[in-house]
Design a protein around this motif. Structure first.
Motif, PDB file in Angstrom:
ATOM      1  N   ARG A 164       7.596   6.773  -9.963  1.00 14.89           N
ATOM      2  CA  ARG A 164       7.181   6.723  -8.570  1.00 14.89           C
ATOM      3  C   ARG A 164       5.814   7.374  -8.411  1.00 14.89           C
ATOM      4  O   ARG A 164       5.419   8.226  -9.198  1.00 14.89           O
ATOM      5  N   ASP A 165       5.133   6.927  -7.409  1.00 19.42           N
ATOM      6  CA  ASP A 165       3.882   7.574  -6.998  1.00 19.42           C
ATOM      7  C   ASP A 165       4.298   8.711  -6.067  1.00 19.42           C
ATOM      8  O   ASP A 165       4.731   8.477  -4.940  1.00 19.42           O
ATOM      9  N   HIS A 166       4.179   9.957  -6.559  1.00 19.83           N
ATOM     10  CA  HIS A 166       4.705  11.094  -5.800  1.00 19.83           C
ATOM     11  C   HIS A 166       3.768  11.549  -4.688  1.00 19.83           C
ATOM     12  O   HIS A 166       4.129  12.368  -3.860  1.00 19.83           O
ATOM     13  N   ARG A 167       2.547  11.031  -4.686  1.00 20.77           N
ATOM     14  CA  ARG A 167       1.525  11.552  -3.770  1.00 20.77           C
ATOM     15  C   ARG A 167       1.791  11.097  -2.334  1.00 20.77           C
ATOM     16  O   ARG A 167       1.632   9.931  -1.998  1.00 20.77           O
ATOM     17  N   GLY A 168       2.203  12.050  -1.532  1.00 21.47           N
ATOM     18  CA  GLY A 168       2.424  11.742  -0.119  1.00 21.47           C
ATOM     19  C   GLY A 168       3.578  10.814   0.131  1.00 21.47           C
ATOM     20  O   GLY A 168       3.653  10.173   1.178  1.00 21.47           O
ATOM     21  N   GLY A 169       4.481  10.738  -0.834  1.00 17.05           N
ATOM     22  CA  GLY A 169       5.625   9.853  -0.655  1.00 17.05           C
ATOM     23  C   GLY A 169       5.365   8.437  -1.123  1.00 17.05           C
ATOM     24  O   GLY A 169       6.259   7.600  -1.126  1.00 17.05           O
ATOM     25  N   GLY A 170       4.109   8.157  -1.537  1.00 13.22           N
ATOM     26  CA  GLY A 170       3.791   6.832  -2.063  1.00 13.22           C
ATOM     27  C   GLY A 170       4.116   5.742  -1.073  1.00 13.22           C
ATOM     28  O   GLY A 170       3.729   5.802   0.093  1.00 13.22           O
ATOM     29  N   ARG A 171       4.844   4.777  -1.536  1.00  8.86           N
ATOM     30  CA  ARG A 171       5.192   3.622  -0.708  1.00  8.86           C
ATOM     31  C   ARG A 171       6.177   3.994   0.397  1.00  8.86           C
ATOM     32  O   ARG A 171       6.249   3.320   1.422  1.00  8.86           O
ATOM     33  N   SER A 172       6.955   5.068   0.176  1.00  7.81           N
ATOM     34  CA  SER A 172       7.984   5.416   1.167  1.00  7.81           C
ATOM     35  C   SER A 172       7.398   6.166   2.361  1.00  7.81           C
ATOM     36  O   SER A 172       8.088   6.436   3.336  1.00  7.81           O
ATOM     37  N   SER A 173       6.116   6.490   2.290  1.00  5.60           N
ATOM     38  CA  SER A 173       5.469   7.199   3.396  1.00  5.60           C
ATOM     39  C   SER A 173       5.444   6.348   4.656  1.00  5.60           C
ATOM     40  O   SER A 173       5.297   5.121   4.593  1.00  5.60           O
ATOM     41  N   ALA A 174       5.562   7.016   5.801  1.00  2.00           N
ATOM     42  CA  ALA A 174       5.457   6.298   7.072  1.00  2.00           C
ATOM     43  C   ALA A 174       4.061   5.744   7.286  1.00  2.00           C
ATOM     44  O   ALA A 174       3.829   4.975   8.220  1.00  2.00           O
ATOM     45  N   ARG A 175       3.144   6.095   6.411  1.00  2.00           N
ATOM     46  CA  ARG A 175       1.804   5.507   6.516  1.00  2.00           C
ATOM     47  C   ARG A 175       1.866   3.984   6.435  1.00  2.00           C
ATOM     48  O   ARG A 175       1.041   3.292   7.018  1.00  2.00           O
ATOM     49  N   GLU A 176       2.844   3.466   5.721  1.00  2.00           N
ATOM     50  CA  GLU A 176       3.001   2.006   5.606  1.00  2.00           C
ATOM     51  C   GLU A 176       3.139   1.351   6.971  1.00  2.00           C
ATOM     52  O   GLU A 176       2.769   0.178   7.152  1.00  2.00           O
ATOM     53  N   THR A 177       3.652   2.097   7.940  1.00  2.00           N
ATOM     54  CA  THR A 177       3.887   1.481   9.257  1.00  2.00           C
ATOM     55  C   THR A 177       2.594   1.157   9.997  1.00  2.00           C
ATOM     56  O   THR A 177       2.621   0.379  10.955  1.00  2.00           O
ATOM     57  N   ALA A 178       1.469   1.717   9.568  1.00  2.00           N
ATOM     58  CA  ALA A 178       0.198   1.301  10.170  1.00  2.00           C
ATOM     59  C   ALA A 178      -0.023  -0.187   9.946  1.00  2.00           C
ATOM     60  O   ALA A 178      -0.526  -0.905  10.825  1.00  2.00           O
TER      61      ALA A 178
ATOM     62  N   GLY B  72       0.777  -1.221   0.000  1.00  2.00           N
ATOM     63  CA  GLY B  72       0.000   0.000   0.000  1.00  2.00           C
ATOM     64  C   GLY B  72       0.814   1.281   0.000  1.00  2.00           C
ATOM     65  O   GLY B  72       1.919   1.340   0.529  1.00  2.00           O
ATOM     66  N   GLU B  73       0.225   2.305  -0.588  1.00  2.00           N
ATOM     67  CA  GLU B  73       0.837   3.625  -0.695  1.00  2.00           C
ATOM     68  C   GLU B  73       0.024   4.637   0.105  1.00  2.00           C
ATOM     69  O   GLU B  73      -1.167   4.428   0.347  1.00  2.00           O
TER      70      GLU B  73
END
Lengths: 363, 363, 363, 363
Positions: free
Chosen positions: C117-131, C15-16
């Protein structure tokens, strides 16, 4: 790893027959693959229940929702998650099976392994899981189609004792899809369909053989010594529900030949300058690595275990009882197995194609 | 991973036919297994060249040296490395093959994959690598024998078109070892041996089928959905040199049956209270997990590719040439394949037995 | 494998930040774990945006939907998929970043690795992945809580140059959760919160250190030689966004000690008969394996890269430009990192606890 | 997997300190790497005991014998096995330790994990195992040197409280090797050597910090989200005996900075057209993927546990006793840790360099 297939290109599947959803996470797909959602759906439709009169009538649209990994139509190199909701799960059809082990199903063995089980529709052991593989396999096919000459097809070679003639080349996809049996020989298909209808009427089921062929193979795919291309293909096929056997190239029949009959002499093709073999008993694979000739193989499927007949069995306490299939079932798994066989072949090839990218340096 | 087999119990093999040595690192073997070096050697002796008149006469003692992982006779939980030096490598026998691709060998495909190859005796693609598997398999057998009721045997079921009758139970090991063919049917063995001698005299080779059986199975071994017990067994067998097919339980023949004939009804065994099946078309595995009945399977082997006859082929530049086997070769791979099949079965079972230890908690 | 963590107990995340959803597949969880959905949600709430005034105000309920693997409240041994929909993704906030590489973000490096890359909000590299990790970690915590004495806590040890005193024991969970900073020292927490507010006001960000402690450790967890318990813990922590360092036990400060000061003498605890150490510079791990004493460690986090200040940078063509953070961002990652650190610790411990089940046989 | 490091490029190590031999199997090395045996030996010599007056005087030539995988001087793509015989194992020096747990060694924890252990010289937990890593790392270095611009160096940054100044660039290899401490600052080296001698005279030991730097990095190495380049590097370093901490880039000190100080602004380098950063607090890695700047890191090592002093401890039955190191030991692990740190860095980089080959297709 139990629910993971593949090494460089890999899928993780999840989901039970009567749970919320099934799905797949495709990981290792390179960035830059054009993702055609219609194609994914089209592949799922080939496996979908209710597609013809001779398969189960469970009503599942099997719509795949892409959750991640795609941006503006292309793969981004991050995991591609695909979700398929379960819509028409009639769990009450399975209430009588809560404590009962259906013969030749995975009810007893899952219980032995895990000490509990989701009994509804076979839970995780249901062939419904293979929809996730078909979705993942569609991504693999897109990769192979866009980046390589590799193409694959599978078809129904036999149903029970009815066989079509051996093919020496890949049949036209249209010929495979021309009838509900997915047998490219129109005459054989009519007989097979009649047989499946007859078997269904008797509340019985029947097995058969799916044949597969892979063309456009580059030489050099496959890995010594355990991950031979045919060993991985074999595992992939044997991991499909109801599979009982796998052979490639000359297979079991080839054991009757002498080496002087079986060996495939090399020659250089005039037009292309390519090194080729005059015969192809090897099935396109030598020492576990592709030689550029077509790969061909067969997969044996047993008759479906769910019968609309009464069968003796035992319950969880070992007490004798009887069981009879309710609900909607396939009298013959073969027509719907075809896209699954193709998916597993595509996943195996995509994996080995990627892996071969790391095998040589020009030092 | 290319040269690794197994997940919890795993082997890494290394070595070429004419290099310094071959060997195996066994990792994941639990601590506390009594390591009987004589047994390891005994297993290697069953695979060894020169053991009878109908196998290759290459003179290899195949002495395994244990380098690590054992302390005061027991496994310590650390990697067990076993080394087998190559002693009788007559590399000059292969000088004429430096630039030539032998038909139905891995010469061309290794070249395609890696851009170079050790041509001497087939290098890494040689069946000599399987000695390392037999050594690793011996460790797996020791684990299973000491900790479980699981036992396995393999034997030669057919050579060319000569078959022994189907067996419904495991034959005595002594009956298998009673003749150089490793066919437990004494009458069939005599005919098979005569056939192999005749084929060898003609400078030809012949294939056949090895059968295997696993008894004493606890229910619950095998993992959904890709690492089904039979899928892993199938991959293991297909990874053996010259293997062309694998089937278990009813196999390809089972595709002719109706579900009502094929299903295995459950019953409770009076004496033991165990849940059992009345028939065993399932081959002891349902949904990829063992049900406690015997696992049985067959592996098809093609005729050996090396002939003492002239064969047309091409060299690395694609130029037509001829090749003829020199040196010492097997006219039939079957008798020596028997311990390899057993080894791969033992490795697969040891792996799944360990893996099953992590599947349930009593929460 | 890129998006997979763990060996026996493992998670696959996908997820991104601004895609449809993020999620996790937990595989290898044994059957029989009671799955408390409220607990999973509670853990997610600790990581959730908008939970206090000092974290990002993105409005995500972060509701986890369980898709599979649970039946009647218990794990079944099959993959547990958890899905979290993205609700408040304001992708237009990122339109100006489509071609621009933000300083110290992963924009440039993902582009270098994947070519897009998916530039929106950092894409996959976003800390959102940690959820997704926190959801998976909650399952691991449930396993550990129900089956072992192992417990873990993490807390904010320092923000910028403000540190709380070293703790010699695990703080009360309530003390950690008593303030928005998640620092169990109430006085230090007030100063830290003030500092974070001040930094935020300046459009700036700040780093710090999270400390962690694991109690109730059974001796014998951890694997030689690469998968040492602290090496796996270290990798787990370093894989969290913004992590720059990891130390356990005496850590970097311990390099100043002599061996005679650093060694932890063994003694036998009277009351329990357990072998213990008088000091614990080892941090509960010796030779990569737990000795039963508490494991304690620290993780360094750099200041968040997104500033509400103008910064010089370049675009995809290498042209100089400036960038300024819009949208809703964390001035300090520490308070929300606490549950992530705990999740990664729980996943590591669950994995090694399961793996230890296969290490000994009583032969 | 316990004794395996790496994914695409991987090593399996085996062997105990006082067993027959230690060794390594390198798998996944591409075909075509020129294998310089002298270089492998040279690397082993840097780790070898007895190389100077300030390291252990155990006499091991540490000659590596190549057993497989090389043909006519080049790697063939098959496993490269390297064997190092144990020559000077004075096992009787350890007889008094058979039942005793040495403080801060792995004696107790191996016993807890495996229920038995090879007590001689620490068995598998001995740092002797790292010779196998250095041999494998030498192969990785050869790959990187021949195919990439990636180069790495490690050196002793501090011994106890004696530190050399921070370096902003890679020191000359000759400067590192110019003194027995392997500290490129000649002045600091003299003081460090004196300190080590003093500590040794006291029968004591001392810890310190090794610094490392990797230059010539291509952008794009490293994998989201768990196998971040620095997470894998960290695990690699933490898996070295006696390691207690790892930091990269700004590390622990960076937690004191504001984002506006810490961020590394991008610019385009005039001469090369390359996108670069003006500062390098990121340590060459952003989002887990290399950005082309130098990677730099530090590894903390505790003081060696074996003292030539009497220490209180317990035996296997929990009875109090004392222990005193006999035999030949390192007063400070740092000088010999340098080539090990380089080896682990090389293995990590070789792995990620290969893995990056599968990340993009031009579809």
């Amino acid at each position: 790893m139990d629910n993971t297939y593949g090494s460089a290109f890999r899928i993780h599947t999840f989901g039970e027959s009567h749970g919320q959803a099934i799905g797949v996470v495709v990981d290792g797909c390179p960035a830059g693959v054009r993702i055609d959602e219609d194609f994914i759906q089209q592949e799922l439709d080939r496996r979908r229940p209710g597609q013809s009169a001779i398969v189960t009538q469970r009503k599942e649209a099997d719509r795949a929702e892409i959750l991640s990994g795609i941006f503006e139509g292309y793969s981004t190199g991050t995991p591609i998650a695909l979700l398929i909701r379960n819509a028409d799960a009639k769990s009450q059809d399975y209430d009588h099976l809560r404590q009962v082990f259906r013969p030749s199903h995975a009810d007893y063995t899952y219980y032995a392994r895990f000490g509990r089980r989701d009994h509804r529709g076979g839970g995780r052991s249901s062939a419904r899981e293979t929809a996730a593989r078909v979705a993942g396999g569609a991504i693999a096919k897109l990769l192979l189609t866009q980046c390589t000459t590799i193409r694959m097809a599978a078809w129904v070679h036999s149903v029970g004792s009815l066989s079509m003639p051996e093919l020496e080349a890949m049949p036209e996809p249209a010929a495979i899809e021309a009838n509900p049996v997915r047998c490219p020989d129109a005459g054989a298909a009519i007989a097979m369909e009649a047989l499946i209808r007859e078997v269904r009427k008797a509340g019985d089921t029947i097995g058969g053989i799916v044949a597969g062929r892979i063309t456009g193979m580059p030489p050099g795919l496959g890995a010594p010594v355990f991950d031979r291309l045919h060993a991985d293909l074999g595992k992939a096929m044997l991991s499909i529900n109801a599979a009982k056997g796998f052979e490639y190239g000359s297979g079991f029949a080839g054991t009757h030949l002498r080496g002087s009959q079986h060996n495939d002499p090399f020659y250089t093709e005039k037009t292309s300058g390519r090194i080729r073999t005059q015969t192809n008993h090897s099935g396109g694979i030598q020492g576990g690595i592709s030689n550029g000739e077509d790969v061909y193989f067969k997969v044996a499927f047993k008759p479906v275990a769910t019968l609309l007949q009464e069968q003796p069995t035992v319950d969880r306490d070992g007490q004798a009882t009887v069981v009879q299939g309710k609900g909607r079932h396939d009298p013959c798994v073969l027509p719907r197995a075809v896209p699954i066989v193709e998916a597993m072949a595509a996943l195996t090839l995509a994996d080995h194609w990627l892996r071969a990218r790391t095998s040589i340096v020009d030092a």
